[in-house]
Every structure is written in structure tokens, then in C-alpha cells.
Design an enzyme around this catalytic site. Sequence first.
Site, mmCIF file in Angstrom:
data_model
loop_
_atom_site.group_PDB
_atom_site.id
_atom_site.type_symbol
_atom_site.label_atom_id
_atom_site.label_comp_id
_atom_site.label_asym_id
_atom_site.label_seq_id
_atom_site.Cartn_x
_atom_site.Cartn_y
_atom_site.Cartn_z
ATOM 1 N N ASN A 1 6.661 11.466 -20.038
ATOM 2 C CA ASN A 1 7.314 10.326 -20.387
ATOM 3 C C ASN A 1 6.666 9.184 -20.889
ATOM 4 O O ASN A 1 5.322 9.248 -20.777
ATOM 5 C CB ASN A 1 8.289 10.086 -18.939
ATOM 6 C CG ASN A 1 7.560 9.633 -17.999
ATOM 7 O OD1 ASN A 1 6.688 8.670 -17.829
ATOM 8 N ND2 ASN A 1 7.497 10.503 -16.956
ATOM 9 N N ASP B 1 11.683 14.534 -13.053
ATOM 10 C CA ASP B 1 12.675 15.069 -12.222
ATOM 11 C C ASP B 1 12.645 16.637 -12.195
ATOM 12 O O ASP B 1 13.175 17.318 -11.400
ATOM 13 C CB ASP B 1 14.094 14.550 -12.360
ATOM 14 C CG ASP B 1 14.282 13.024 -12.302
ATOM 15 O OD1 ASP B 1 13.437 12.521 -11.009
ATOM 16 O OD2 ASP B 1 15.041 12.258 -13.090
ATOM 17 N N PRO C 1 10.059 18.304 -6.355
ATOM 18 C CA PRO C 1 10.182 17.567 -4.918
ATOM 19 C C PRO C 1 10.333 16.012 -5.285
ATOM 20 O O PRO C 1 9.612 15.427 -6.491
ATOM 21 C CB PRO C 1 9.091 17.943 -4.188
ATOM 22 C CG PRO C 1 7.920 18.341 -5.446
ATOM 23 C CD PRO C 1 8.690 18.833 -6.516
ATOM 24 N N ASP C 2 11.103 15.218 -4.460
ATOM 25 C CA ASP C 2 11.142 13.845 -4.634
ATOM 26 C C ASP C 2 10.147 13.267 -3.624
ATOM 27 O O ASP C 2 10.219 13.431 -2.383
ATOM 28 C CB ASP C 2 12.550 13.313 -4.359
ATOM 29 C CG ASP C 2 12.611 11.734 -4.688
ATOM 30 O OD1 ASP C 2 11.845 10.967 -4.219
ATOM 31 O OD2 ASP C 2 13.693 11.406 -5.381
ATOM 32 N N LYS D 1 19.977 3.599 -4.836
ATOM 33 C CA LYS D 1 18.697 4.281 -4.388
ATOM 34 C C LYS D 1 18.056 3.978 -3.142
ATOM 35 O O LYS D 1 17.443 4.832 -2.465
ATOM 36 C CB LYS D 1 17.773 4.039 -5.590
ATOM 37 C CG LYS D 1 17.652 5.388 -6.285
ATOM 38 C CD LYS D 1 16.882 5.191 -7.683
ATOM 39 C CE LYS D 1 17.711 5.633 -8.884
ATOM 40 N NZ LYS D 1 17.122 5.452 -10.013
#
Length: 406
Positions: free
Chosen positions: A210, A279, A306-307, A338
Site C-alpha cells: 500500500n 488486512d 492477524p489484527d 473502531k
Amino acid sequence: MQPLRGRRILLGITAGIAAYKAAELARLLIKDGAQVRVVMTPSAGEFIGPLTLQAITGEVVRDSLFDPAHEAAMGHIELARWAELVLVAPATADFLANAAAGAAHDLLTTLCLASTAPLLAAPAMNQAMWRHPATRANAQTLQARGVELLGPDDGEQACGDSGPGRMLEPAAIHARVREFFADGRLTGRRVVLTAGPTREALDPVRFLGNRSSGKMGFAIAEALVAQGADVTLVAGPVALATPAGVRRIDVDSAQDMHAAVFAAVRDADIFIACAAVADYRPATVAAQKLKKGDSETLRVDLVRNPDILSDVAALAQRPFCVGFAAETHDVAAYAEGKLRAKGLDMIAANQVGVSQGFEADDNALLVIWPGGSVALPSQSKRQLASGLVELIVERFDAQTAAEDPR
Ligand code: C5P
């Protein structure tokens, strides 16, 4: 006002006549709001009773490396991690020698080796011992390693000699400890933060990535150091210089970042997730470069990463957690969602896609926490980072005070 409120100080007491003064020192630190845990060398107990210190600090005094009640849970390592400052007063010639040599034959010297917290030591010994070339060399070795020696004072000694070797008075040591924590609002605090993008490999030469430049996270790391914090920056692939005083760990993928954060975050006071973490990642990574073939389309199966932030926020003993939300629309609503969903203490939201956000030098943030918010208008990422760190310090201090209302 309690300038040391909630500060975690490990007070080491070694076997010198001045050990009796350590009780007064502990009392002064506690009165200022500090949490004090005492570790004595085995023979320090000849000079001051552990019960006195236990009564003053309200904590069990430890003097043995082999304490079955604590060692099952690696008590000495926990204690080493717990401390924000290790203060040894009095520090005998023997202690200085052991610390300089990196010896670990009792609990206190082991803790000094195992802890990354700064070490302040107040030497106390006979003037001839202090002047001896061996002690001079040990003192210099320790100072070169960043240990701060407080004193000693010059004057009458218990043995009848006169000269340098008297321990500084407890009030003077206490004043230096106050100064130490007043240097910056985050002095002694450990902060872990993530920055930059992640790269999710498709094959040995291609990846999904990104546009995050890492500039915001690096600016925050710099602002944290300016406030005296001990900063570990887990950075995705970015072309930015490491800010002075920052410990940097370079990673590539979200999974690498997760592992690096969890290796560093255990004893952190604050965690800031500024990275733009992918993500999803390709379900399989081809061992060799993928070939075009004849097909006009290519299907790639992606699996969830995983977050990192949610996982840190879910820890039983968790740091103060700050997240970021980069949104193209409905910024406030998504950010609030969030904040709640990830169980955060604060979230900094920005609008991306309209010539601000990822690659720009300027940015604006809407900072939200449970019960409040502030809009930081468009400004350079460095200025914005200072403003954000100010807000983090305020909320963090308020939370620490609420948890420890002494
Ligand atoms: O849910 P979303 O990805 O928008 O949340 C953004 C926040 O969560 C950022 O603070 C980001 O650093 C963090 N995050 C993370 N691990 C992920 C995804 C996001 O730490 N896998």
C-alpha cells in the site's frame, strides 16, 4: 501534587553502613506517589531489617535469587521488566565491581543485568576504597555504559576517616529521582509503535502493498523521544532514516510485524499502531516467479492477516492502546466504531485520498477517546505528531491516576 505518582522504582540496597538511610529514601519516594519495591543483597540485612522496608513500601522485600515463591514465575525477570528505574542506594564498592563486570551472583546484580531500565547508583564506602584504582575503573566503566553515579559526598565517615565516600543524603537522591522523571513527560515510559506499510508476498519478486510512507509514524517516534520515552519502532519497508534515540525493528509482512510487536510489547506502557497493515495476504506464496500463461485473468486467494492492534488491546495486562483510522469518507463514525470494536483508549482518524494522508507531508487528525475528541487541523506531520503525543500523555496520565488513586 505527587510528581512520582505511579512510577515504578526498584530500590536496591547493598551492605554498607549507609543502608539505614535507605528507609528514609524509600519513605520520600513513596510520599511522592512512587511504587517502590526493595531488593537487598544477602548481607545488607546485617545493616537494616527487611521488615522496616516492607512496612514503608507495603511490598515484600526480596533478597534471594532462589525464592521458590517467586521464581516459579521467573520472579526476577518480571521484577526486571516491572522497573522503570533501578536505584541502588547505598552502592558498595563490591556492588560497583560486580555491576561493572556484569556478574549476576545475587538477585540485585541479576536484576541490573536483566533490566533495560536506567540505573542510578549512590556509592557509599570508605574514602580509600573509593579512591582505589580498581573502584575508579569500575565507576568509569559503569558511567561509560550510561549508569549515573549520584555522589558520593565528601566528609566525615563512620570509620573515622574523612574524604569522598559518604552516601548522598536521602533528600538529595530523592531530588535527583524527581528530576529524572521530570525530564520529559514520558521519561521512563516504554512505547512500542508500528509504522509504514506491510508487504504481502505473492512470489519471490512480487508483493501486495500500500501507499503508506511511514512519515507519520516516524514523526510520532521522534515526538515520543522528545518527551523522554524509550521507543521501539516496528517499521514496515520504508525509505526513512531512524530518528535519533529510537530502537528500530524492520519487518516486511503483517505476520512479521505481529511477531515483532509481541516480542516487544509485554512491558510497554503505550502501544501506538500507526502502520497501514494489509488486512489480507495471498493464501500461498509461490516458490518461483509466477508466469503469465495464456489467461487474461489471474485469481489470487487471500487470507485474513492477524489484527495486531486488536490482539495487543486484548492482552490481560495491556498497554495504553492508540489506533489509527484512515478513511475516505464518514471519518468520525468509522473511527468511533473502531475505537469501540477494537477496545482502544484512543484513535486518530484522518481522511485519505484527497491530497492528504499517506504520501503527503501535511495531514490533519481527528483524535477520539472514550468521552472526548479533538480536531488537530492540517499541519506538518512533525507538528501533528507533537500535538498527538501531548494528547496521548494527557489521557495516559489521567488513566494512570484513575487506576492508582493514591
Ligand atoms: O481496521 P483497520 O485496519 O482500519 O484499523 C486500523 C488500525 O488498526 C491502525 O491503527 C492499524 O495500524 C491497526 N491494524 C493492525 N493490524 C491489522 C490491521 C490494522 O494493527 N492487521
